[in-house]
Write an enzyme that holds these catalytic residues in place. Sequence first.
Site, PDB file in Angstrom:
ATOM      1  N   TYR A  88     -16.186   9.265 -19.772  1.00 44.64           N
ATOM      2  CA  TYR A  88     -16.478   7.848 -19.538  1.00 44.64           C
ATOM      3  C   TYR A  88     -17.570   7.773 -18.457  1.00 44.64           C
ATOM      4  CZ  TYR A  88     -15.642   3.168 -17.653  1.00 44.64           C
ATOM      5  OH  TYR A  88     -15.787   1.893 -17.178  1.00 44.64           O
ATOM      6  N   ASP A 130      -7.667  11.734 -19.065  1.00 45.12           N
ATOM      7  CA  ASP A 130      -7.851  10.292 -19.136  1.00 45.12           C
ATOM      8  C   ASP A 130      -7.378   9.876 -20.529  1.00 45.12           C
ATOM      9  OD1 ASP A 130      -8.820   7.722 -19.555  1.00 45.12           O
ATOM     10  OD2 ASP A 130     -10.601   8.036 -18.321  1.00 45.12           O
ATOM     11  N   ARG A 188       0.814  -1.223   0.000  1.00 42.46           N
ATOM     12  CA  ARG A 188       0.000   0.000   0.000  1.00 42.46           C
ATOM     13  C   ARG A 188       0.848   1.273   0.000  1.00 42.46           C
ATOM     14  NH1 ARG A 188      -1.863   2.714   3.952  1.00 42.46           N
ATOM     15  NH2 ARG A 188      -1.667   1.011   5.427  1.00 42.46           N
ATOM     16  N   LYS A 240      -7.665  -1.777 -19.866  1.00 44.62           N
ATOM     17  CA  LYS A 240      -7.938  -1.727 -21.300  1.00 44.62           C
ATOM     18  C   LYS A 240      -6.662  -2.051 -22.095  1.00 44.62           C
ATOM     19  CE  LYS A 240     -11.760  -0.463 -19.459  1.00 44.62           C
ATOM     20  NZ  LYS A 240     -12.178   0.912 -19.280  1.00 44.62           N
TER      21      LYS A 240
HETATM   22  C1  LIG Z   1     -12.632   1.653 -18.181  1.00 42.21           C
HETATM   23  C2  LIG Z   1     -12.375   3.087 -18.166  1.00 42.21           C
HETATM   24  C3  LIG Z   1     -12.189   3.790 -16.954  1.00 42.21           C
HETATM   25  C4  LIG Z   1     -12.312   3.132 -15.606  1.00 42.21           C
HETATM   26  O1  LIG Z   1     -11.355   2.166 -15.409  1.00 42.21           O
HETATM   27  P1  LIG Z   1     -11.560   0.882 -14.473  1.00 42.21           P
HETATM   28  O2  LIG Z   1     -10.313   0.104 -14.665  1.00 42.21           O
HETATM   29  O3  LIG Z   1     -12.814   0.189 -14.928  1.00 42.21           O
HETATM   30  O4  LIG Z   1     -11.730   1.385 -13.076  1.00 42.21           O
HETATM   31  C5  LIG Z   1     -11.918   5.141 -17.031  1.00 42.21           C
HETATM   32  N1  LIG Z   1     -11.844   5.788 -18.214  1.00 42.21           N
HETATM   33  C6  LIG Z   1     -12.020   5.157 -19.386  1.00 42.21           C
HETATM   34  C7  LIG Z   1     -11.931   5.928 -20.654  1.00 42.21           C
HETATM   35  C8  LIG Z   1     -12.289   3.794 -19.409  1.00 42.21           C
HETATM   36  O5  LIG Z   1     -12.473   3.175 -20.586  1.00 42.21           O
END
Ligand SMILES: *Cc1c(COP(=O)(O)O)cnc(C)c1O
Length: 377
Positions: free
Chosen positions: A100, A172, A46, A197
């Site tokens: 998102y 993001d 952590r 992803k």
């Molecule tokens: C999936 C996603 C998130 C969130 O991520 P998690 O791993 O599900 O917490 C945030 N932004 C975008 C663009 C995403 O595709």
Amino acid sequence: MKNSFSSRTIAVHAGSQGDPQFKGAATPLYPASAYDYEGRPTLYPRYYNTPNLVAASEKVAALEGAETGLMFSSGMSAILTGILSVVKQGDHIIFQSDLYGGTYYSVSTELPRLGISISMVDASNPQNFAQAIRPETKLIYIETPSNPTLKITDIKAVADIAKAKGIVTMIDNTFASPVNQNPIALGIDMIAHSGTKYIGGHSDLCCGFLVTSKSLLQNVLSKAINYGGSADANTAWLVERSLKTIVIRVNQQNQNAQWLAEKLASDNRVKAVYYPGLENHPNHAIAKVQMPGGFGGMLSFETKENAHEFMGRLQVIKRALSLGGVESTMCSPMKTSHSKMTAEERKAIGVADNLVRFSVGIEEAKDLWDDINQALV
Ligand SMILES: *Cc1c(COP(=O)(O)O)cnc(C)c1O
């Protein structure tokens, strides 16, 4: 790693912790949660400083051209920890309205009850951010390409507006991946990724990353330790392995997506195609500048017939939520990410009932087209 190395070299080598004992070619898995504290900084999961966490986060930071970074248990944990490292009660944040879904629900429910006010602005014109700035604005947050209609926000224009006012910027960068777009070079302060992803890339793990400067990381780390969103060693080890192939995976996905977007755009069974690599995309010129690596593996399109029946006829492409894996997947935003909105709300942001979001994989593009072709009517 030298900055002058190409991204493929960085992807393979950066962050590796080596194997001093046996001289193996891979970072060993260090699952320990207890370490000797005498004469060295204490290692603890952590604290985000155990070897596999460091290997994975240094690799992502190097691919983004950032000084440093942290690995989290999910993208959402990275996003919220990053935001809360910048703002406190009484502060104001400007978000782009195309977010998102998970981010939208998270920030719109969690931040106002902490006394943090938020504004959502249309990101198609960067001046909308300038106009929404208040004396208490501390953070501007963008996401490009956006989900699910692949809109492009001009990253440098927004970063310049924020910098002139001393406001921190966060992006993001999940959809683009670190292969196609590196926002630090465009003036952005903090980059969040859902590692679930393209970074994981095989639809088999969940994690997140935040990369930034060493000075901003001090605050992020102290919040991150308090909130406790660290990932586990197994996931970090798998991600380091996945990242070694991210450049060749994403390059293939870029190439497949471009070819398929053009095929779809020229087919009269398809009503509209949204992909920044298409010349008729409204922000194709900006995308070309800020996505030097490629336009990404995400596209969306609107069928003339019922999209749900179309997806039901697919044989190779899987129907699935999530994205960025080596296998192609499709989903209906109406039934998934945008199901909580009314039909009118969806229409206002361009999410038609027959919109299909397509995460293009690394398969042979022709095989994917044959599957789509037999399923379209
Ligand atoms: C999936 C996603 C998130 C969130 O991520 P998690 O791993 O599900 O917490 C945030 N932004 C975008 C663009 C995403 O595709």
